[in-house]
Design a protein around this motif. Sequence first.
Motif, PDB file in Angstrom:
ATOM      1  N   TYR A   1       0.810  -1.217   0.000  1.00  0.00           N
ATOM      2  CA  TYR A   1       0.000   0.000   0.000  1.00  0.00           C
ATOM      3  C   TYR A   1       0.849   1.276   0.000  1.00  0.00           C
ATOM      4  CZ  TYR A   1      -3.564   3.435   1.080  1.00  0.00           C
ATOM      5  OH  TYR A   1      -4.386   4.536   1.045  1.00  0.00           O
ATOM      6  N   PRO A   2       1.921   1.371   0.785  1.00  0.00           N
ATOM      7  CA  PRO A   2       2.761   2.571   0.665  1.00  0.00           C
ATOM      8  C   PRO A   2       3.308   2.764  -0.744  1.00  0.00           C
ATOM      9  CG  PRO A   2       3.278   1.387   2.683  1.00  0.00           C
ATOM     10  CD  PRO A   2       2.358   0.504   1.896  1.00  0.00           C
ATOM     11  N   ARG A   3       3.614   1.682  -1.438  1.00  0.00           N
ATOM     12  CA  ARG A   3       4.103   1.787  -2.810  1.00  0.00           C
ATOM     13  C   ARG A   3       2.993   2.272  -3.732  1.00  0.00           C
ATOM     14  NH1 ARG A   3       6.436  -3.928  -4.126  1.00  0.00           N
ATOM     15  NH2 ARG A   3       7.072  -2.881  -6.068  1.00  0.00           N
ATOM     16  N   LEU A   4       1.752   1.827  -3.467  1.00  0.00           N
ATOM     17  CA  LEU A   4       0.623   2.281  -4.271  1.00  0.00           C
ATOM     18  C   LEU A   4       0.334   3.758  -4.028  1.00  0.00           C
ATOM     19  CD1 LEU A   4      -1.831  -0.743  -3.800  1.00  0.00           C
ATOM     20  CD2 LEU A   4      -0.360  -0.285  -5.766  1.00  0.00           C
ATOM     21  N   ARG A   5       0.380   4.170  -2.783  1.00  0.00           N
ATOM     22  CA  ARG A   5       0.075   5.571  -2.445  1.00  0.00           C
ATOM     23  C   ARG A   5       1.091   6.530  -3.048  1.00  0.00           C
ATOM     24  NH1 ARG A   5      -1.721   7.688   3.182  1.00  0.00           N
ATOM     25  NH2 ARG A   5      -2.180   9.389   1.730  1.00  0.00           N
TER      26      ARG A   5
END
Length: 302
Positions: free
Chosen positions: A5-9
Amino acid sequence: MRDLYPRLRAFEGRPAAVSGQGREHVNSSMIRHWCEALGDTDPAYTGKDPIAPATMLQAWTMGGLSGHTSRSPAVDELFALLDDAGYTAVVATDCEQEYLRALRPGQMITFDSVIESVSPRKTTRLGAGHFVTTRMEIRADGEPAGTHRFRILKYAPRKTVEKRAAERPRPVINRDNAGFWEGVAAHRLLFQRCDACGTPRFPWLPGCGNCGSPEWTAVEASGAGTVHSYVVMHHPPFPAFDPPYAVVLVELAEGVRMISNIIGVAADRVRIGMPVTLEFLRVAPDQELPVFRAVAEEVETS
């Protein structure tokens, strides 16, 4: 998966399209096709100084099968990241539009879009995944014309042991359309007719779109109609449905149109103008839906 999720954000705020330009100027031909498909006869869309229907806003930005050269690599990178994590399926969920000015034939549409947000992992009936929202700022001859916000779900499809045993989604019944569903339960297909101007309408609405009157009478349709338009669904697969299948826009003999399924004919043999007749299909022990069967003579000769 924890660090996904941090990579997606990190994609939030990155451009999805830069300096995009419409494939065609706003033009009367597309306006006419749009209005004919929707049965919209508003005089504002014809005549010496016509405007385009506001809901066509996205249509002027679409690149067709060949796409747009303005598409940013960030979109492909984001989708590849989701695909690699198992979120290989995609379905559009909703869109929001804001209209700032009327568009007229001859105007050139330009646009830029951004990846506005990527949601945390969500669990849905389709499967777990992430909602991706893009926001497009649209201009006409360089002046702000509107905003288009589009949201999709990239998800990992649920594995079902017995797809046909899954239940179809239930219709949303409210005070405005309850009478229609009461009619379906009694094997009657009801549409509304305005008491003031006599205009028939479907789907059910609280007031007349022609004259604004809130007074109306429910009228039973004969069930006879023709296929006005159709689309064959292949993807995405969904529990309780068995693709490919045809979704049809049927023009009833009484002049209103409704979307439904067609039975009695293979999806690849459905044709515009094909005569159909109403039936009621039981899809659950306590639920029936109006569908349309292709007339036998038409199926045999097509």
